[in-house]
Design a protein around this motif. Structure first.
Motif, short mmCIF file in Angstrom:
data_model
loop_
_atom_site.label_atom_id
_atom_site.label_comp_id
_atom_site.label_asym_id
_atom_site.label_seq_id
_atom_site.Cartn_x
_atom_site.Cartn_y
_atom_site.Cartn_z
N GLY A 164 32.06 66.84 -41.16
CA GLY A 164 31.95 67.95 -41.23
C GLY A 164 31.92 69.05 -42.25
O GLY A 164 31.22 69.69 -41.59
N GLY A 165 31.58 68.33 -43.38
CA GLY A 165 31.26 69.41 -44.52
C GLY A 165 29.51 69.57 -44.92
O GLY A 165 29.45 69.98 -45.11
N VAL A 166 29.27 68.37 -44.26
CA VAL A 166 27.81 68.26 -44.01
C VAL A 166 26.64 68.94 -43.16
O VAL A 166 27.18 68.66 -41.72
N ASN A 167 26.34 70.25 -42.68
CA ASN A 167 25.58 71.21 -42.09
C ASN A 167 24.20 70.52 -41.99
O ASN A 167 23.18 71.80 -42.18
N LEU A 168 24.00 69.52 -42.46
CA LEU A 168 22.37 68.97 -42.18
C LEU A 168 21.93 67.91 -40.57
O LEU A 168 22.75 67.42 -40.97
N SER A 169 20.69 67.93 -40.89
CA SER A 169 20.23 66.99 -40.20
C SER A 169 20.31 65.09 -40.56
O SER A 169 20.32 65.87 -42.03
N SER A 170 20.17 64.36 -40.32
CA SER A 170 20.03 63.60 -40.47
C SER A 170 18.69 63.05 -41.55
O SER A 170 18.15 62.43 -42.51
N ALA A 171 17.16 63.78 -40.73
CA ALA A 171 16.10 63.43 -42.30
C ALA A 171 16.43 64.00 -43.22
O ALA A 171 16.01 63.98 -44.68
N SER A 172 16.92 65.69 -43.45
CA SER A 172 17.75 66.24 -45.01
C SER A 172 18.49 65.16 -45.09
O SER A 172 18.35 65.52 -46.76
N ILE A 173 19.19 64.80 -44.46
CA ILE A 173 20.42 64.55 -45.39
C ILE A 173 19.37 62.90 -46.37
O ILE A 173 19.81 62.99 -47.60
N ARG A 174 18.90 61.63 -45.74
CA ARG A 174 17.85 60.73 -46.28
C ARG A 174 17.12 61.24 -47.14
O ARG A 174 17.09 61.04 -48.20
N SER A 175 16.31 62.82 -47.31
CA SER A 175 15.72 63.26 -47.91
C SER A 175 16.75 63.93 -49.54
O SER A 175 16.54 63.54 -50.44
N VAL A 176 18.18 64.26 -49.16
CA VAL A 176 19.03 64.18 -50.66
C VAL A 176 19.11 62.86 -51.00
O VAL A 176 19.23 62.70 -52.82
N LEU A 177 18.47 61.77 -50.06
CA LEU A 177 19.75 60.35 -50.12
C LEU A 177 19.36 59.91 -51.83
O LEU A 177 19.21 59.57 -52.38
N ALA A 178 17.80 59.91 -51.08
CA ALA A 178 15.92 59.56 -52.52
C ALA A 178 16.08 60.16 -53.01
O ALA A 178 15.79 59.96 -54.13
N ASP A 179 16.51 61.74 -53.35
CA ASP A 179 16.64 62.49 -54.07
C ASP A 179 17.31 61.76 -55.33
O ASP A 179 17.05 61.34 -56.50
#
Length: 347
Positions: free
Chosen positions: A40-55
């Protein structure tokens, strides 16, 4: 590269990092971008989340066990989470009552310490450990009983009625009255004292020539004190319960780690040395994975807290050993509360 302080992480990176760590601690499995996108608290697309995870992975805080798998925290990531994000959950009223009832069970202090170790194991699903306070009992007498021409049994009697036996090697051609003379000499100086206190008096008397003992009896006294002093130093000071809890489903795929951990636990003195590092801590200490040399190979964590007597002196350490995915937020305050409760009992 050094890990970034929590304050330098963006709010979304911090939130995603928190969710990955908490998800891993709850399930023991890597957390993927699709699972995070459904939070619920993550209002991002899977692609954006993958980018954060990579960082976060490039910063050494997360790792991917397989190319297509989700992420899990590294030891550095767990340390950052524990120090900067984790919110501890105080023990419930029911847990507090259970802890206090087990610790305050009538009986010798050793029974309470064993109950404490078992209790922590049950509550944490890890191995419970208690470092026994190094107490020296008050004594009443010591008797040397002949076993053979070259061996005698040293029987030490404590003021609480406890009896312990040790074998002493005898010198050759020992006079028949030497055992009785040495026993009477030691017993006369033991009453109401600890062995260390009595030994200091006897060593001083013998060194100054005031002991009125002949050479054979003096030698026997020194041998007896040496046996008991050496025994006190080597006596196990650690109680470990619940090793079987470490053999969970996740352990099946990591048998080498578990074998290494169980080998470590067999070396109680080494574990005691590790826990001794927590004696000077003002609060609960957390050792994660390779942060401690003893459990570096098994990748295990240790949560330990010193417990004090009523005068505030540290007399021992209580803790939990388990995999790095321990529920730190729950176990840390539980260990801390157990240490406080145990301290009230020690007095």
């Amino acid at each position: 590269m050094p890990n970034p302080p929590i304050t330098e992480m963006t709010s979304r990176a911090r939130e995603i990092f928190r969710l990955v760590v908490e998800g891993y601690l709850n399930t023991g499995a890597p957390v993927g971008s699709k699972a995070l996108a459904g939070q619920g608290g993550v209002n991002l697309s899977s692609a954006s989340i993958r980018s954060v995870l990579a960082d976060l992975e490039s910063q050494g805080l997360l790792a991917a066990p397989h190319t297509s798998a989700g992420r899990l925290p590294t030891e550095a990531g767990l340390r950052l989470f524990v120090d900067g994000i984790m919110q501890v959950a105080e023990p419930t009223a029911e847990e507090r009552a259970v802890i206090e009832s087990h610790i305050s069970t009538p009986g010798p202090i050793e029974a309470a310490l064993e109950a404490t170790s078992s209790l922590l194991s049950n509550l944490s699903s890890g191995a419970g450990v208690v470092m026994v306070p190094k107490r020296e009992p008050r004594l009443t007498n010591l008797q040397l009983v002949p076993l053979s021409p070259d061996r005698a049994l040293a029987v030490l009697v404590g003021a609480d009625g406890a009896v312990e036996n040790r074998v002493v090697d005898l010198p050759q051609s020992l006079p028949s009255n030497a055992l009785e003379e040495a026993s009477n000499y030691i017993s006369a100086r033991l009453a109401g004292r600890t062995l260390a206190e009595a030994a200091r008096t006897m060593h001083a008397e013998i060194a100054s020539g005031k002991s009125a003992l002949d050479d054979a009896s003096r030698d026997l006294v020194e041998r007896g004190l040496a046996v008991w002093s050496e025994d006190a130093l080597q006596r196990p000071v650690l109680i470990v319960r619940g090793q079987a809890n470490l053999l969970d489903e996740a352990a099946v795929s990591d048998l080498e780690r578990i074998r290494s951990l169980l080998d470590d636990l067999e070396s109680k003195q080494s574990v005691a040395d590790l826990l001794d590092m927590a004696r000077e801590a003002k609060s609960t200490r957390i050792f994660i994975g390779s942060e401690n040399r003893l459990f570096a190979l098994s990748g295990s964590s240790v949560i330990a807290s010193p417990y004090r007597d009523r005068e505030g002196r540290v007399v021992g350490v209580v803790g939990v050993i388990g995999p790095t995915r321990l529920n730190y937020a729950r176990v840390v305050p539980m260990v801390d509360f157990t240490a406080q409760s145990l301290g009230k009992l020690i007095g």
